[in-house]
Enzyme design. Structure first.
Site, short mmCIF file in Angstrom:
data_model
loop_
_atom_site.label_atom_id
_atom_site.label_comp_id
_atom_site.label_asym_id
_atom_site.label_seq_id
_atom_site.Cartn_x
_atom_site.Cartn_y
_atom_site.Cartn_z
N PRO A 117 7.05 -1.25 -4.43
CA PRO A 117 6.15 -1.89 -3.46
C PRO A 117 6.56 -1.57 -2.04
O PRO A 117 7.74 -1.64 -1.68
CB PRO A 117 6.33 -3.38 -3.78
N CYS A 118 5.57 -1.22 -1.21
CA CYS A 118 5.88 -0.64 0.10
C CYS A 118 5.78 -1.63 1.25
O CYS A 118 6.14 -1.29 2.38
CB CYS A 118 4.93 0.53 0.37
#
Length: 413
Positions: A117-118
């Site tokens: 997840p960024c």
């Protein structure tokens, strides 16, 4: 050469994996924490199985709602679905590794793909997405490394936002490089815009490619697409719809075009699914109309430029382009579209709405036969938008997969 096997970690709805499947890679496992996304992965696996078995009409019956999800899955061997592992990387690693070992059946894992997840690295976002101290997501690369350590693939591909290279003064990326090198891998990072790879979206991402120190590899040169297309190439054949459109499927409005044919967005079914839209309150629609009218004059509105009597939110300091019309070269799709559509207003003032699930999917280059599931049947808006916003565009993934396959085929220890 022999079959190339891969693991997709933080798999999401499978956009990254789709690109590798198209180049003949074999998915040993997809690991994903989100249950709805796991259903999407299973449904896509059903599509690939039935397509190969020349039984695609069964899949189309599901798209039309003639059979339910349980009935669709009944046509698919259970082992096809076993590759989808609904688990939390880090917390459930023992169970995940045990499942992968069983699925691999002694076969070599040639490749690992995926992107944690960024949001923790992102420099762009709404006020609630501002960085928090000691966000555990910033260290998920360590979990990625544990898969490298156990399965020792020849190569890996790690996707994330450009902020990974610079947030916290570049500390996270420096630590990532040192950690992966200790695991025996060389790596390089490149910044790429999905628009250069046939995706009709300005989506800039960092692509890290790593390979074993014992292999003579270099960072691949990904060739860009010479011909450019625009928003109208993916919107023009979809029928006009209003707000709260909920039909399961709908016939195309116009014929196909060069982009849709060249990149396999449309098939020969004659209908499209999930061209569905959310409801909007009238106050937001007033702002949408204002935004479209300004856009048609070449003006991009800012939240602090919306007339006081029209504005619905007091905050005029954060995320000033909160209300944004989708332009000829659409801006980056983000998962927040699951919460509201203000950042993705349809440009046609006659429709006066935010974009549909299918329009969002097309911006991300998903084919129309890609179906996004909810945990429950019929729960297609929020979960679908979230999965689409988080995805790696399949066309971008396909270009990456093509180069990675050539590298592995030419491997010289």
């Amino acid at each position: 050469m022999n079959e190339l096997n891969y693991i997709d970690v933080f798999a999401g709805s499978g956009g990254f994996s789709e690109g590798f499947l198209r180049h003949g890679f074999n998915p040993v496992a997809h690991i994903e924490i989100n249950k709805a996304a796991c259903f999407t992965l299973r449904t896509r696996a059903a599509y690939h199985y039935l397509s190969a078995a020349q039984q695609i009409e069964i899949y189309r019956d599901y798209l039309k709602g003639k059979i339910n999800r349980k009935e669709l899955y009944s046509y698919i061997p259970e082992k096809i679905f076993d590759s989808v592992i609904n688990a939390e990387i880090g917390k459930d690693n023992d169970r995940i590794f045990e499942s992968i070992d069983r699925l691999a059946e002694g076969r070599k894992i040639d490749l690992i793909i995926g992107g944690p997840p960024c949001q923790a690295y992102s420099k762009v976002g709404r006020a609630p997405l501002k960085h928090k101290k000691d966000d555990p997501r910033t260290k998920l690369y360590i979990q990625y490394g544990r898969f490298l350590k156990k399965y020792q693939p020849d190569i890996f591909v790690f996707e994330n936002v450009p902020g990974l290279l610079s947030v916290a003064g570049g500390t996270y990326f420096k630590n990532l490089k040192m950690y992966f090198r200790r695991l025996g891998y060389c790596l390089e990072a490149g910044i790429h815009n999905a628009f250069d790879y046939s995706v009709i979206q300005r989506r800039v991402r960092v692509i890290i490619v790593g390979w074993k120190k014992s292999i003579d590899f270099n960072y691949p040169d990904f060739p860009v697409s010479e011909k450019k297309f625009c928003r109208d190439d993916i919107f023009s054949d979809l029928p006009p719809v209003g707000i709260n459109e909920k039909r399961r499927f709908i016939k195309y409005y116009n014929g196909s075009n060069e982009y849709l044919r060249r990149y396999g967005i449309r098939d020969d079914s004659g209908f499209v699914t999930q061209h569905i839209t959310r409801s909007h309150n009238q106050r937001d629609l007033v702002i949408y109309r204002f935004a479209i009218e300004q856009f048609e004059q070449g003006i991009l509105i800012r939240n602090d430029g919306i007339p006081d009597e029209m504005r619905t939110q007091k905050n005029v300091t954060d995320f000033l382009d909160r209300f944004k019309v989708v332009g000829p070269e659409p801006h980056t799709m983000i998962a927040h579209i699951a919460k509201d559509g203000h950042h993705y207003i349809h440009p046609d003032i006659r429709q006066l709405r935010s974009i549909s699930v299918r329009e969002a999917a097309r911006i991300q280059s998903f084919p129309d036969n890609y179906f996004f599931e909810g945990v429950l049947e019929g729960e297609f808006l929020g979960p679908a938008f979230q999965q689409i916003g988080n995805a790696v565009p399949p066309l971008m993934a396909e270009k990456i997969a093509n180069k990675i396959k050539k590298m592995l085929c030419l491997k010289t220890p």
